[in-house]
Design an enzyme around this catalytic site. Sequence first.
Site, PDB file in Angstrom:
ATOM      1  N   ASN A  86     -10.154  -0.601   0.533  1.00 22.18           N
ATOM      2  CA  ASN A  86      -8.700  -0.442   0.469  1.00 22.18           C
ATOM      3  C   ASN A  86      -8.204  -1.069  -0.839  1.00 22.18           C
ATOM      4  OD1 ASN A  86      -5.939  -0.837   0.721  1.00 22.18           O
ATOM      5  ND2 ASN A  86      -6.017  -1.413   2.883  1.00 22.18           N
TER       6      ASN A  86
ATOM      7  N   HIS B  85      -3.215   6.911   2.029  1.00 18.97           N
ATOM      8  CA  HIS B  85      -3.695   5.603   1.578  1.00 18.97           C
ATOM      9  C   HIS B  85      -5.038   5.338   2.246  1.00 18.97           C
ATOM     10  CE1 HIS B  85      -4.233   1.456   0.923  1.00 18.97           C
ATOM     11  NE2 HIS B  85      -3.880   1.092   2.143  1.00 18.97           N
TER      12      HIS B  85
ATOM     13  N   CYS C 179       0.814  -1.226   0.000  1.00 22.30           N
ATOM     14  CA  CYS C 179       0.000   0.000   0.000  1.00 22.30           C
ATOM     15  C   CYS C 179       0.847   1.276   0.000  1.00 22.30           C
ATOM     16  CB  CYS C 179      -0.947  -0.015   1.187  1.00 22.30           C
ATOM     17  SG  CYS C 179      -1.892  -1.532   1.298  1.00 22.30           S
TER      18      CYS C 179
HETATM   19  N1  COA Z   1     -17.684  -8.428  10.935  1.00 27.64           N
HETATM   20  C1  COA Z   1     -18.072  -8.598  12.198  1.00 27.64           C
HETATM   21  N2  COA Z   1     -17.190  -8.804  13.189  1.00 27.64           N
HETATM   22  C2  COA Z   1     -15.883  -8.839  12.884  1.00 27.64           C
HETATM   23  C3  COA Z   1     -15.430  -8.667  11.553  1.00 27.64           C
HETATM   24  C4  COA Z   1     -16.393  -8.458  10.567  1.00 27.64           C
HETATM   25  N3  COA Z   1     -16.066  -8.274   9.286  1.00 27.64           N
HETATM   26  N4  COA Z   1     -14.088  -8.754  11.560  1.00 27.64           N
HETATM   27  C5  COA Z   1     -13.700  -8.949  12.818  1.00 27.64           C
HETATM   28  N5  COA Z   1     -14.787  -9.013  13.626  1.00 27.64           N
HETATM   29  C6  COA Z   1     -14.820  -9.227  15.051  1.00 27.64           C
HETATM   30  C7  COA Z   1     -13.601  -9.959  15.557  1.00 27.64           C
HETATM   31  O1  COA Z   1     -13.761 -11.344  15.404  1.00 27.64           O
HETATM   32  C8  COA Z   1     -13.572  -9.531  17.003  1.00 27.64           C
HETATM   33  O2  COA Z   1     -14.482 -10.325  17.718  1.00 27.64           O
HETATM   34  P1  COA Z   1     -14.140 -10.853  19.196  1.00 27.64           P
HETATM   35  O3  COA Z   1     -13.901  -9.610  20.014  1.00 27.64           O
HETATM   36  O4  COA Z   1     -15.350 -11.626  19.555  1.00 27.64           O
HETATM   37  O5  COA Z   1     -12.897 -11.659  19.020  1.00 27.64           O
HETATM   38  C9  COA Z   1     -14.130  -8.104  16.980  1.00 27.64           C
HETATM   39  O6  COA Z   1     -14.807  -7.975  15.721  1.00 27.64           O
HETATM   40  C10 COA Z   1     -13.071  -7.038  17.093  1.00 27.64           C
HETATM   41  O7  COA Z   1     -12.028  -7.344  16.211  1.00 27.64           O
HETATM   42  P2  COA Z   1     -10.753  -6.442  16.123  1.00 27.64           P
HETATM   43  O8  COA Z   1      -9.799  -7.034  15.174  1.00 27.64           O
HETATM   44  O9  COA Z   1     -10.255  -6.110  17.479  1.00 27.64           O
HETATM   45  O10 COA Z   1     -11.396  -5.117  15.494  1.00 27.64           O
HETATM   46  P3  COA Z   1     -10.738  -3.713  15.285  1.00 27.64           P
HETATM   47  O11 COA Z   1     -11.544  -2.688  15.963  1.00 27.64           O
HETATM   48  O12 COA Z   1      -9.258  -3.737  15.532  1.00 27.64           O
HETATM   49  O13 COA Z   1     -10.959  -3.515  13.722  1.00 27.64           O
HETATM   50  C11 COA Z   1      -9.750  -3.675  11.654  1.00 27.64           C
HETATM   51  C12 COA Z   1     -10.378  -4.419  12.803  1.00 27.64           C
HETATM   52  C13 COA Z   1      -9.116  -4.661  10.701  1.00 27.64           C
HETATM   53  C14 COA Z   1     -10.845  -2.903  10.932  1.00 27.64           C
HETATM   54  C15 COA Z   1      -8.704  -2.683  12.204  1.00 27.64           C
HETATM   55  O14 COA Z   1      -7.822  -3.360  13.066  1.00 27.64           O
HETATM   56  C16 COA Z   1      -7.918  -2.037  11.121  1.00 27.64           C
HETATM   57  O15 COA Z   1      -8.453  -1.297  10.328  1.00 27.64           O
HETATM   58  N6  COA Z   1      -6.598  -2.255  11.103  1.00 27.64           N
HETATM   59  C17 COA Z   1      -5.755  -1.707  10.082  1.00 27.64           C
HETATM   60  C18 COA Z   1      -5.902  -2.540   8.868  1.00 27.64           C
HETATM   61  C19 COA Z   1      -5.350  -1.907   7.684  1.00 27.64           C
HETATM   62  O16 COA Z   1      -5.494  -0.734   7.481  1.00 27.64           O
HETATM   63  N7  COA Z   1      -4.731  -2.730   6.871  1.00 27.64           N
HETATM   64  C20 COA Z   1      -4.234  -2.370   5.631  1.00 27.64           C
HETATM   65  C21 COA Z   1      -3.023  -1.615   5.790  1.00 27.64           C
HETATM   66  S1  COA Z   1      -2.477  -1.216   4.255  1.00 27.64           S
END
Ligand code: COA
Length: 321
Positions: A279, A249, A112
């Site tokens: 993304n 990004h 990215c």
């Molecule tokens: N729908 C519903 N629930 C979901 C889900 C979805 N699509 N994806 C994950 N969950 C759940 C998880 O299983 C977790 O459940 P649990 O607490 O029972 O285990 C809960 O939601 C929280 O998950 P978590 O990973 O802590 O969520 P978060 O608030 O950190 O959000 C992202 C997840 C991926 C959106 C976030 O971490 C993020 O944006 N990270 C950066 C990713 C990124 O930008 N990547 C590309 C870089 S180039």
Amino acid sequence: MKYGKIIGTGKYLPKRILTNIDLEQIIDTTDDWIYSRTGIKERRIADDETCYDLAILAAKDALKASELDPENIDLIIVATMTAEYATPAISCLVQKAIGAKNALAFDLSAACSGFVFAIHTANQFIMNGTFNNALIIGSEKLSNIINWEDRNTCVLFGDGAGAVVVEASEEQGIIETICRSVGEDYACLTAGIKRIKTPFKNVNIEQDFIEMEGREVFEFACTKVPQCIEEVLEKAKLEKSDIDYYILHQANTRIISKVAKKLSEPLDKFYTNMEFYGNTSSASIGIALDEMVKAGKLKNKKVILAGFGAGLTYGASIIQF
Ligand code: COA
């Protein structure tokens, strides 16, 4: 002294729209969860089009805007992590499709951050006098490397391509760029390693998909992006008040809000479109740039582009339009 200057932008987005509601039918998720956690409502999915098809269409759009004769293109860089070929570079397929017979073409792998890395690379060739211009493309068919059963990742990504044409100029266009890699943390975000069965090692042939430690990547972006922006401003001897827009990004609106807060900059200086495309990795900055240019928002404006992603990698570039 010559400087790289953006003289044309382009993009291509596949027609098929996959909404959060559509995803509710495929995996255990909700529109509300996805939108509140990421700011994404829908993304584009390429059906029959390949990653290089997307690259070619974005390239043609940018070339049209730049009015450059393809035979006069010196350099083509495609930033991608989803090319169909390990070799040749898909930039060579772009070269053939647009008739850029005299160009040097290669691909660049920085996930990215790829678009900013490619701008930095092209600008070095232009500043040292090797080349007079470059066609830079970020193209991704992420739907090919997503595990559609993993709700942690499949809701985040989309397909698309963005492109710019950069030309040597007496005026400063690409003012300053910083790019960095943090290989130590490579395992936070990996994708698509193909394991091949050989006579020497007994391994299963399988495709590995995108795997991500979401929270680590989130923290990384919220820490490194504002630091990098402050650093590039200092290097260019510019102030935040000199900057009209930030194009980050497009991964997550919460990352953008946090970066804005850390920089003490108003959120309305930060362009967002991930609501519509998700993304798109190396394509996101090029797509956003093209939308802003075509909406007439960037005339005589100073913009900071900032990428972050797998590697881990990050980078920021100050551009004068
Ligand atoms: N729908 C519903 N629930 C979901 C889900 C979805 N699509 N994806 C994950 N969950 C759940 C998880 O299983 C977790 O459940 P649990 O607490 O029972 O285990 C809960 O939601 C929280 O998950 P978590 O990973 O802590 O969520 P978060 O608030 O950190 O959000 C992202 C997840 C991926 C959106 C976030 O971490 C993020 O944006 N990270 C950066 C990713 C990124 O930008 N990547 C590309 C870089 S180039």
